[in-house]
Design an enzyme around this catalytic site. Structure first.
Site, PDB file in Angstrom:
ATOM      1  N   ARG A  81       0.815  -1.219   0.000  1.00 14.38           N
ATOM      2  CA  ARG A  81       0.000   0.000   0.000  1.00 14.38           C
ATOM      3  C   ARG A  81       0.849   1.271   0.000  1.00 14.38           C
ATOM      4  O   ARG A  81       1.893   1.321   0.647  1.00 14.38           O
ATOM      5  CB  ARG A  81      -0.936   0.004   1.211  1.00 14.38           C
ATOM      6  CG  ARG A  81      -1.996  -1.086   1.132  1.00 14.38           C
ATOM      7  CD  ARG A  81      -2.869  -1.153   2.370  1.00 14.38           C
ATOM      8  NE  ARG A  81      -3.975  -2.082   2.152  1.00 14.38           N
ATOM      9  CZ  ARG A  81      -3.892  -3.402   2.380  1.00 14.38           C
ATOM     10  NH1 ARG A  81      -2.770  -3.931   2.853  1.00 14.38           N
ATOM     11  NH2 ARG A  81      -4.923  -4.184   2.137  1.00 14.38           N
ATOM     12  N   HIS A 106      -0.817  -2.499  -4.680  1.00 15.13           N
ATOM     13  CA  HIS A 106      -0.238  -3.364  -5.721  1.00 15.13           C
ATOM     14  C   HIS A 106      -0.254  -2.712  -7.103  1.00 15.13           C
ATOM     15  O   HIS A 106      -0.538  -3.367  -8.121  1.00 15.13           O
ATOM     16  CB  HIS A 106      -0.954  -4.713  -5.772  1.00 15.13           C
ATOM     17  CG  HIS A 106      -0.845  -5.509  -4.501  1.00 15.13           C
ATOM     18  ND1 HIS A 106       0.244  -5.446  -3.658  1.00 15.13           N
ATOM     19  CD2 HIS A 106      -1.710  -6.404  -3.934  1.00 15.13           C
ATOM     20  CE1 HIS A 106       0.051  -6.254  -2.632  1.00 15.13           C
ATOM     21  NE2 HIS A 106      -1.113  -6.841  -2.760  1.00 15.13           N
ATOM     22  N   HIS A 177       3.021 -12.785  -4.966  1.00 13.36           N
ATOM     23  CA  HIS A 177       1.851 -12.838  -4.082  1.00 13.36           C
ATOM     24  C   HIS A 177       1.229 -14.230  -4.050  1.00 13.36           C
ATOM     25  O   HIS A 177       0.009 -14.374  -3.983  1.00 13.36           O
ATOM     26  CB  HIS A 177       0.819 -11.810  -4.547  1.00 13.36           C
ATOM     27  CG  HIS A 177      -0.057 -11.270  -3.459  1.00 13.36           C
ATOM     28  ND1 HIS A 177      -0.960 -12.045  -2.768  1.00 13.36           N
ATOM     29  CD2 HIS A 177      -0.162 -10.023  -2.941  1.00 13.36           C
ATOM     30  CE1 HIS A 177      -1.594 -11.297  -1.885  1.00 13.36           C
ATOM     31  NE2 HIS A 177      -1.118 -10.066  -1.963  1.00 13.36           N
ATOM     32  N   ASP A 249      -2.054  -9.330   8.647  1.00 20.81           N
ATOM     33  CA  ASP A 249      -1.766  -8.701   7.355  1.00 20.81           C
ATOM     34  C   ASP A 249      -0.787  -7.567   7.630  1.00 20.81           C
ATOM     35  O   ASP A 249      -1.101  -6.393   7.461  1.00 20.81           O
ATOM     36  CB  ASP A 249      -3.051  -8.186   6.693  1.00 20.81           C
ATOM     37  CG  ASP A 249      -2.819  -7.720   5.266  1.00 20.81           C
ATOM     38  OD1 ASP A 249      -1.706  -7.924   4.732  1.00 20.81           O
ATOM     39  OD2 ASP A 249      -3.750  -7.136   4.668  1.00 20.81           O
ATOM     40  N   GLU A 313       5.320 -12.359   1.689  1.00 18.23           N
ATOM     41  CA  GLU A 313       5.745 -11.493   0.592  1.00 18.23           C
ATOM     42  C   GLU A 313       7.014 -10.742   0.984  1.00 18.23           C
ATOM     43  O   GLU A 313       6.999  -9.886   1.856  1.00 18.23           O
ATOM     44  CB  GLU A 313       4.634 -10.508   0.246  1.00 18.23           C
ATOM     45  CG  GLU A 313       3.306 -11.170  -0.085  1.00 18.23           C
ATOM     46  CD  GLU A 313       2.137 -10.211   0.066  1.00 18.23           C
ATOM     47  OE1 GLU A 313       2.100  -9.194  -0.672  1.00 18.23           O
ATOM     48  OE2 GLU A 313       1.282 -10.451   0.937  1.00 18.23           O
TER      49      GLU A 313
END
Length: 347
Positions: A81, A106, A177, A249, A313
């Protein structure tokens, strides 16, 4: 070692799309497509020698036309982000797509690298994907030459190498991803997986999922994965940060970052005995537990749902371009972008 090629469908612009499978003598194999430089399948033996596909995805290229969860995707030029979907380089402001609340996520849902058809070369155990990305594409400056190389080794490793050059200063922070489920892509919830992350700090976020700029100790929090812990143990506890992400996350600040390749994380699946080590030369690791996977049909008619796969990631910290205390993610004529990630499997 062998590479086979087959038709994988047709891109929206009519371009034929191929699927390339790299297989070693152990039964370990990676299937990648020139649509989006996407990892479609990863076949891994378990403790009994049974080989299963351990990444979420689709049976043909049409499934990747939308791909709202970014299954297997090569993300670029910028992963994660960016606050207010903009950044500044040398006094010039660059505006990106606003596609995640007020953020950019992304790069671009429709124009990102995961929706492009890449040029392809094959070598003994590698598939090399390349594209040219024009100055101003998706709002990013610089004419960029982008290369992503997938390599399978005899040690059951999948190596991803990213190389980018640009004729102007630009933001580059790429990642893959893929969603892993070491019990098999068809096996449902991943909360019984065990995880260790070599990080004593993480970057907390605001409600809109942008980092606050702080580095916070994981000790005494649900984010402490310094020793092996079952993912489901704390994922739904009453915690503000977990509430923001609907579970994990979050970006972890990896210990001992010095720009060299080192182990960042280990995942274990108790039933099959499959284990995966993640190696990176990057400072950050985004652990995403698949909290927002929407119900949809994947490979073999399997129904994917919330937490059917997990992502690890490798990247620089989210919104680093707007946070002076984070890493320098500006690359250009005098600074090419080059990074490597390795996923190593064993049991």
């Amino acid at each position: 070692m062998a590479i086979t090629t087959k038709n994988f469908g047709t891109a929206p612009d009519g371009t034929a799309v191929s699927l390339y499978t790299i297989k070693n003598d152990n039964g370990f194999a990676a299937a990648v497509t020139d649509f989006g430089a996407i990892l479609v399948s990863l076949f891994v033996p378990d403790k009994d020698g049974q080989v299963t596909d351990v990444v979420l995805g689709f049976d043909s290229v049409e499934g990747y036309f939308k791909n709202g969860s970014f299954f297997g995707a090569t993300i670029g030029p910028s992963a994660n982000r960016i606050d207010n979907a903009c950044f500044t380089i040398d006094g010039v402001k660059y505006q990106l797509a606003v596609n995640d609340g007020t953020n950019n996520l992304h790069s671009d849902n429709d124009l990102g690298y995961h929706k492009r058809v890449w040029n392809t070369q094959t070598r003994d155990n590698s598939v090399i994907f390349t594209i040219d990305d024009a100055d101003g594409s998706m709002g990013f400056p610089g004419n960029k030459k982008v290369q992503v190389t997938y390599t399978v080794t005899d040690d059951n490793e999948l190596k991803l190498e990213y190389d980018v050059t640009s004729d102007k200063k630009t933001l580059i922070n790429m990642t893959n991803h893929s969603y892993f489920n070491l019990a098999g892509h068809h096996s449902g919830n991943i909360e019984a997986h065990k995880l260790c992350i070599n990080a004593s700090k993480y970057t907390p976020i605001f409600e809109r999922l942008i980092p606050t700029g702080e580095l916070v100790d994981v000790a005494g929090t649900p984010f402490d994965f310094r020793t092996m812990k079952t993912i489901g143990d704390d994922i739904d506890v009453d915690d503000v940060q977990l509430g923001y992400g609907q579970g994990y996350d979050h970006n972890y600040a990896l210990d001992g970052f010095d720009g060299t390749l080192r182990k960042a994380a280990t995942v274990e699946e108790p039933t099959t005995g499959r284990k995966m080590d993640v190696y990176t030369d990057q400072p950050g690791l985004q652990f995403y537990a698949g909290n927002c996977i929407k119900p949809e049909t994947g490979k073999g008619g399997v129904q994917y749902d919330k937490r059917s796969g997990l992502c690890l990631e490798t990247q620089c910290f989210p919104d680093a371009v707007n946070q002076p205390a984070f890493q320098d993610v500006i690359y250009g004529p005098d600074r090419p972008y080059k990074t490597t990630t390795v996923y190593r499997f064993y049991n």
